[in-house]
Motif scaffolding. Structure first.
Motif, PDB file in Angstrom:
ATOM      1  N   UNK A  48       0.272  35.230   7.265  1.00  8.18           N
ATOM      2  CA  UNK A  48       0.788  35.553   8.598  1.00  8.18           C
ATOM      3  C   UNK A  48       2.049  34.740   8.909  1.00  8.18           C
ATOM      4  N   UNK A  49       2.073  33.488   8.488  1.00 11.60           N
ATOM      5  CA  UNK A  49       3.227  32.631   8.763  1.00 11.60           C
ATOM      6  C   UNK A  49       4.469  33.152   8.046  1.00 11.60           C
ATOM      7  N   UNK A  50       4.293  33.669   6.820  1.00 10.41           N
ATOM      8  CA  UNK A  50       5.424  34.170   6.044  1.00 10.41           C
ATOM      9  C   UNK A  50       6.034  35.413   6.670  1.00 10.41           C
ATOM     10  N   UNK A  51       5.222  36.207   7.368  1.00 11.89           N
ATOM     11  CA  UNK A  51       5.703  37.453   7.954  1.00 11.89           C
ATOM     12  C   UNK A  51       5.993  37.330   9.450  1.00 11.89           C
ATOM     13  N   UNK A  52       5.809  36.112   9.976  1.00 12.67           N
ATOM     14  CA  UNK A  52       5.960  35.958  11.424  1.00 12.67           C
ATOM     15  C   UNK A  52       7.422  35.822  11.835  1.00 12.67           C
ATOM     16  N   UNK A  53       8.173  34.983  11.145  1.00  8.18           N
ATOM     17  CA  UNK A  53       9.578  34.745  11.500  1.00  8.18           C
ATOM     18  C   UNK A  53       9.715  33.983  12.817  1.00  8.18           C
ATOM     19  N   UNK A  54      10.740  33.139  12.986  1.00 10.93           N
ATOM     20  CA  UNK A  54      11.717  32.823  11.934  1.00 10.93           C
ATOM     21  C   UNK A  54      11.096  32.004  10.813  1.00 10.93           C
ATOM     22  N   UNK A  55      11.824  31.861   9.721  1.00 10.70           N
ATOM     23  CA  UNK A  55      11.282  31.207   8.537  1.00 10.70           C
ATOM     24  C   UNK A  55      10.935  29.748   8.815  1.00 10.70           C
ATOM     25  N   UNK A  56       9.796  29.330   8.267  1.00 10.56           N
ATOM     26  CA  UNK A  56       9.345  27.951   8.405  1.00 10.56           C
ATOM     27  C   UNK A  56       9.557  27.218   7.080  1.00 10.56           C
TER      28      UNK A  56
END
Length: 274
Positions: free
Chosen positions: A149-157
């Protein structure tokens, strides 16, 4: 022979509600005491809770499961660390030692920064806590959902290499965050076992971590387990809190979880109430 008019076990009228909750309600009575079956069930739950506190983490198996998560493997090999508590007995008797990395682990963590262009946005710490069983059973599933979920959430972490800490407590994330100079840290940790939940995983989030912070500066998503809060919903809550902490520049009591609140939008004609 027992008179059917006066049974040994007197059932409680609330007993039917036990199908809705794992809480010990409607236990009934035998004279002035608990029925034998209920007493034995309580003793079994108590034994399971004690076992959860003392049972060690199977690190090798946990690493194998983490390696099967593509998003986690992409972050690099898991870095294994140790708190200043050398063993479980010391960990339970000296909570303060579980909040700080050992000297060798501090050096290892410091050396892992070499070559980094800039500090990470987020550090992920996995600690055994007071229930290694909770971490063993629930951490891989949570990490799979959370990182996806974090990878597809944006902006990039910018996420640091995940860290696994033995004999660690929640505040050890503050020490780690200071060394890595990360903006935020999340600590996955086994929570203190309850008589109906010896496998409860908690996730603690701290913005701008540094040693000495009070617990009021943290947010917690707790009771993550199959019989509690599911990993999908838990990961959504953690990501919401991460984004809000970054937007507001704070965490803890100043950051509320409003992820489930319904927002009422105002139409072009204005408020529908007027």
């Amino acid at each position: 022979m027992t008179d059917s008019k006066f049974p040994i076990v007197v059932h409680n009228p609330w007993r039917g509600l036990r199908q809705c909750t794992p809480a010990r309600i409607g236990l009934g009575r035998a004279g002035v005491s608990l029925p034998t079956a209920e007493l034995l069930e309580f003793q079994l739950a108590h034994a399971r809770a004690r076992d959860a506190v003392h049972h060690p983490l199977d690190i090798e198996q946990l690493i194998v499961e983490f390696q099967q998560i593509p998003e986690m493997s992409a972050l690099g090999p898991l870095i294994q660390l140790q708190s200043q508590a050398p063993d479980r007995a010391c960990y339970l008797q000296r909570p303060d030692l579980g909040r700080v990395l050992s000297e060798s682990s501090s050096s290892r963590l410091q050396s892992s920064k070499t070559g980094s262009a800039e500090p990470p946005d987020l550090a992920i710490v996995i600690a055994d806590g007071l229930s290694a069983r909770a971490v063993q059973q629930n951490a891989p599933a949570f990490m799979r959902s959370f990182l996806r979920k974090l990878a597809h959430d944006g902006p990039e972490w910018r996420v640091a290499t995940p860290l696994l800490v033995e004999q660690g407590r929640v505040a050890i994330g503050d020490h780690i965050g200071q060394v890595l100079q990360t903006q935020q840290v999340v600590v996955l940790i086994g929570e203190r076992p309850g008589l109906s939940s010896p496998d409860s995983l908690g996730v603690y989030l701290t913005h701008h971590p540094e040693p000495g912070l009070p617990d009021a500066r943290r947010n917690c998503v707790s009771n993550i387990r199959p019989a509690g809060l599911g990993v999908e919903q838990a990961s959504e809550k953690v990501i919401y809190l991460l984004k809000e902490a970054r937007r507001l520049g704070t965490s803890g009591v100043a950051l509320k979880d409003r992820s489930e609140e319904v927002e009422l939008t105002v139409s072009e004609r204005g408020n529908f109430l007027v």
